[in-house]
Design a protein around this motif. Structure first.
Motif, PDB file in Angstrom:
ATOM      1  N   VAL A   1       0.840  -1.198   0.000  1.00 10.72           N
ATOM      2  CA  VAL A   1       0.000   0.000   0.000  1.00 10.72           C
ATOM      3  C   VAL A   1       0.875   1.248   0.000  1.00 10.72           C
ATOM      4  O   VAL A   1       0.626   2.179  -0.758  1.00 10.72           O
TER       5      VAL A   1
ATOM      6  N   LEU B   1      -4.693   6.703   0.571  1.00 10.62           N
ATOM      7  CA  LEU B   1      -5.126   6.252  -0.756  1.00 10.62           C
ATOM      8  C   LEU B   1      -3.918   6.425  -1.669  1.00 10.62           C
ATOM      9  O   LEU B   1      -3.491   7.547  -1.925  1.00 10.62           O
TER      10      LEU B   1
ATOM     11  N   ASP C   1      -7.648   2.210  -4.991  1.00 10.80           N
ATOM     12  CA  ASP C   1      -8.110   2.837  -3.751  1.00 10.80           C
ATOM     13  C   ASP C   1      -9.090   3.973  -4.041  1.00 10.80           C
ATOM     14  O   ASP C   1     -10.075   4.151  -3.331  1.00 10.80           O
TER      15      ASP C   1
END
Length: 190
Positions: free
Chosen positions: A32, A94, A99
């Motif tokens: 991420v 994000l 996302d």
């Protein structure tokens, strides 16, 4: 397809991300975000989750060991550092194209590298990604911010976001697969 610079921004972070992606994918996880913080002691923050969202504390411990071993071999970072492996959390950053679509309808805070009409910070309802722009409903209307202008983007912590996250955890805890692992998913759409 445009590249997302929000996962790893600096050359060192990009080297780390490039080294980690094959390992994480082989273990069933996605990267991420990577950040190398130059605080008193350098800290390498690695945020990961399963492709369908979520991660457990035991996963973080297992990943920390694997990541540490890999980075020792790859020598992606020259100086000593402390490794932190974590989930994105409720008010998650994000960082990937998916996302911006998965969290459509949620209140979001976006910070840009350059001032746009005198502003660098925007807060509003995320409307997704269209071409190379993040769409955000703000008080003036819907605006499009070019992905390459973004410094940071994250969900805004709210009672509704917390409630939805807890609801999803309870729902996912009820769906245990045959291996005993909980199925997880990102926060549901509004």
């Amino acid at each position: 397809m445009m590249s997302f610079c929000l996962i790893a921004k600096t050359p060192v972070e990009r080297r780390v991300a490039d080294a980690l992606n094959p390992l994480l994918n082989s273990m069933g996880f996605e990267l991420v975000r990577v950040r190398l913080l130059s605080n008193k002691n350098k800290t390498l923050q690695v945020m990961v989750e399963r492709p369908d969202g979520g991660i457990e504390i035991d996963d973080c411990a297992k990943l920390s060991t694997a990541i540490s071993s890999l980075l020792d071999v790859e020598e992606a970072i020259n100086d000593a550092y402390t490794l932190e492996v974590s989930s994105p959390g409720i008010d998650r950053p994000l960082t990937r194209a998916k996302d911006f679509d998965a969290f459509r309808g949620w209140e979001t805070k976006v910070e840009t590298d350059v001032a746009i009409d005198g502003r660098r910070q925007f807060r509003g309802t995320l409307r997704g990604l269209e071409n190379d722009e993040v769409l955000l409903d703000v008080s003036e209307g819907t605006i499009g911010l070019k992905v390459n202008w973004l410094r940071n983007a994250k969900l805004v912590m709210s009672d509704h976001l917390i409630a939805q996250s807890l609801k999803n955890r309870r729902k996912n805890a009820a769906h245990i697969d045959n291996d005993g692992a909980a199925e997880t998913s990102p926060i549901a759409q509004k």
